[in-house]
Design a protein around this motif. Structure first.
Motif, mmCIF file in Angstrom:
data_model
loop_
_atom_site.group_PDB
_atom_site.id
_atom_site.type_symbol
_atom_site.label_atom_id
_atom_site.label_comp_id
_atom_site.label_asym_id
_atom_site.label_seq_id
_atom_site.Cartn_x
_atom_site.Cartn_y
_atom_site.Cartn_z
ATOM 1 N N ALA A 1 51.611 57.455 84.871
ATOM 2 C CA ALA A 1 50.618 57.376 85.942
ATOM 3 C C ALA A 1 51.178 56.597 87.129
ATOM 4 O O ALA A 1 51.153 57.071 88.277
ATOM 5 N N LYS A 2 51.709 55.398 86.850
ATOM 6 C CA LYS A 2 52.335 54.590 87.893
ATOM 7 C C LYS A 2 53.505 53.845 87.270
ATOM 8 O O LYS A 2 53.391 53.317 86.161
ATOM 9 N N ARG A 3 54.624 53.820 87.989
ATOM 10 C CA ARG A 3 55.792 53.087 87.490
ATOM 11 C C ARG A 3 56.579 52.595 88.690
ATOM 12 O O ARG A 3 57.290 53.354 89.344
ATOM 13 N N LEU A 4 56.429 51.302 88.983
ATOM 14 C CA LEU A 4 57.076 50.716 90.153
ATOM 15 C C LEU A 4 58.321 49.922 89.797
ATOM 16 O O LEU A 4 58.909 49.286 90.661
ATOM 17 N N HIS A 5 58.710 49.943 88.529
ATOM 18 C CA HIS A 5 60.036 49.458 88.135
ATOM 19 C C HIS A 5 60.896 50.709 87.938
ATOM 20 O O HIS A 5 60.439 51.727 87.420
ATOM 21 N N ARG B 1 42.111 54.501 87.070
ATOM 22 C CA ARG B 1 42.130 53.640 85.873
ATOM 23 C C ARG B 1 43.300 52.650 85.937
ATOM 24 O O ARG B 1 43.980 52.399 84.949
ATOM 25 N N ASP B 2 43.541 52.116 87.127
ATOM 26 C CA ASP B 2 44.679 51.225 87.335
ATOM 27 C C ASP B 2 44.280 49.768 87.521
ATOM 28 O O ASP B 2 45.130 48.922 87.819
ATOM 29 N N ASP B 3 42.998 49.448 87.359
ATOM 30 C CA ASP B 3 42.591 48.045 87.439
ATOM 31 C C ASP B 3 43.187 47.267 86.268
ATOM 32 O O ASP B 3 43.316 47.802 85.160
ATOM 33 N N LEU B 4 43.523 46.023 86.516
ATOM 34 C CA LEU B 4 43.938 45.148 85.426
ATOM 35 C C LEU B 4 42.769 44.957 84.467
ATOM 36 O O LEU B 4 41.664 44.595 84.882
ATOM 37 N N THR B 5 43.008 45.197 83.186
ATOM 38 C CA THR B 5 41.979 44.921 82.192
ATOM 39 C C THR B 5 41.830 43.399 82.040
ATOM 40 O O THR B 5 42.632 42.624 82.578
ATOM 41 N N ARG B 6 40.837 43.004 81.273
ATOM 42 C CA ARG B 6 40.630 41.562 81.073
ATOM 43 C C ARG B 6 41.872 40.910 80.449
ATOM 44 O O ARG B 6 42.321 39.852 80.886
ATOM 45 N N ASP B 7 42.437 41.555 79.420
ATOM 46 C CA ASP B 7 43.618 40.997 78.760
ATOM 47 C C ASP B 7 44.826 41.000 79.690
ATOM 48 O O ASP B 7 45.588 40.028 79.738
ATOM 49 N N ALA C 1 58.606 62.430 91.001
ATOM 50 C CA ALA C 1 57.526 61.437 90.884
ATOM 51 C C ALA C 1 58.035 60.128 90.311
ATOM 52 O O ALA C 1 57.510 59.617 89.321
ATOM 53 N N HIS C 2 59.079 59.568 90.927
ATOM 54 C CA HIS C 2 59.687 58.360 90.362
ATOM 55 C C HIS C 2 58.769 57.152 90.429
ATOM 56 O O HIS C 2 58.961 56.182 89.697
ATOM 57 N N ARG C 3 57.764 57.168 91.282
ATOM 58 C CA ARG C 3 56.781 56.079 91.320
ATOM 59 C C ARG C 3 55.627 56.329 90.356
ATOM 60 O O ARG C 3 54.785 55.469 90.168
ATOM 61 N N SER D 1 52.124 47.816 83.062
ATOM 62 C CA SER D 1 53.186 48.806 83.238
ATOM 63 C C SER D 1 53.302 49.694 82.010
ATOM 64 O O SER D 1 53.501 50.918 82.122
ATOM 65 N N GLN D 2 53.177 49.104 80.832
ATOM 66 C CA GLN D 2 53.262 49.887 79.609
ATOM 67 C C GLN D 2 52.057 50.814 79.450
ATOM 68 O O GLN D 2 52.200 51.946 78.981
ATOM 69 N N ARG D 3 50.879 50.348 79.850
ATOM 70 C CA ARG D 3 49.692 51.199 79.765
ATOM 71 C C ARG D 3 49.789 52.374 80.728
ATOM 72 O O ARG D 3 49.442 53.519 80.376
ATOM 73 N N MET D 4 50.291 52.138 81.938
ATOM 74 C CA MET D 4 50.439 53.209 82.911
ATOM 75 C C MET D 4 51.454 54.259 82.462
ATOM 76 O O MET D 4 51.398 55.420 82.873
ATOM 77 N N ALA D 5 52.401 53.844 81.610
ATOM 78 C CA ALA D 5 53.432 54.764 81.113
ATOM 79 C C ALA D 5 53.091 55.321 79.731
ATOM 80 O O ALA D 5 53.898 56.057 79.153
#
Length: 247
Positions: A142-146, A213-219, A161-163, A127-131
């Motif tokens: 980019a994406k924020r579902l909270h 670029r929304d895939d979960l990274t390894r970490d 664009a609240h999502r 969530s932090q990376r998307m924001a």
């Protein structure tokens, strides 16, 4: 039509089973598939917030982020698969829209949620990376579902664009009805579809994530696995609680 619906359900069930197996690839494909659609339902009753005013009422239609029509309010319990986010708990939402203009206040009580997955957690690294500034565009994540930023007060304008801006092609409908006289009960139904996420899902199958670029990274995936989908987020053992609006 029925055969296509059965195939989609089969794909969803298979993806859920594979995602639960612990493979990062299949988990990302499952959530890419989830990003395509949203469905939710809610129940409500008379409460001290709305008083004698119907707690849930209205119809709201949206065709991408650029065309809106309707008015709706919902105050009650909601259970939804909100694209890749999942939430079950108290919600208070008010929306107005006409053409490209819209007005929105949306509050989901994550501290008292019955269930929420990691994508509804503002402190989850994804969530932090998307924001992040790197992923944002015109000040929109980019994406924020909270929806903490949308719960404090009513916000108005175009392309809210609240999502997040990557869900710009989201189209859907919400319906809310209630009986404030006899039963004091009501319901809300929500359905949406994002055509722009279909290509991301298909490209992801062949391991291409250059589009969203929304895939979960390894970490991120390791944190996702360890914390559990509904675990509270904490930093150094101290639970962090976001600010809540007064309602």
């Amino acid at each position: 039509m029925k055969q296509a619906a059965r195939m989609m359900m089969a794909v969803a069930l298979i993806a859920m089973v594979v995602a639960a197996s612990g493979c990062r690839y299949t988990t990302n494909r499952y959530y890419d598939f989830r990003d395509i659609w949203a469905v939710g339902a809610g129940i409500t009753g008379e409460n001290p917030v709305t008083g004698i005013v119907p707690p849930s009422l209205g119809l709201y239609l949206e065709l991408t982020e650029f065309l809106h029509l309707g008015a709706l309010t919902h105050n009650g319990m909601t259970a939804e698969m909100d694209l890749r986010g999942t939430f079950v708990g108290p919600e208070s939402t008010t929306r107005f829209g006409f053409l490209w203009w819209q007005s929105l206040q949306k509050y989901q009580d994550y501290n008292n949620a019955v269930y929420m997955n990691a994508f509804k957690d503002e402190l989850f690294p994804w969530s932090q990376r998307m924001a992040s500034i790197e992923m944002s565009w015109l000040g929109r994540p980019a994406k924020r579902l909270h929806y903490q930023p949308w719960g404090m007060h009513m916000q108005r304008g175009s392309f809210l664009a609240h999502r997040g801006y990557q869900y710009w092609a989201y189209s859907g409908a919400q319906l809310a009805l209630s009986d404030p006289i006899l039963t004091h009960m009501g319901f809300m139904l929500r359905f949406g579809f994002d055509l722009s996420e279909v290509s991301d899902f298909l490209l992801g199958v062949v391991c291409v994530d250059a589009l969203k670029r929304d895939d979960l990274t390894r970490d991120e995936y390791e944190i996702f696995r360890r914390r559990g989908k509904d675990a509270p987020c904490d930093i150094m053992g101290i639970e962090v609680v976001p600010a809540q609006p007064r309602i």
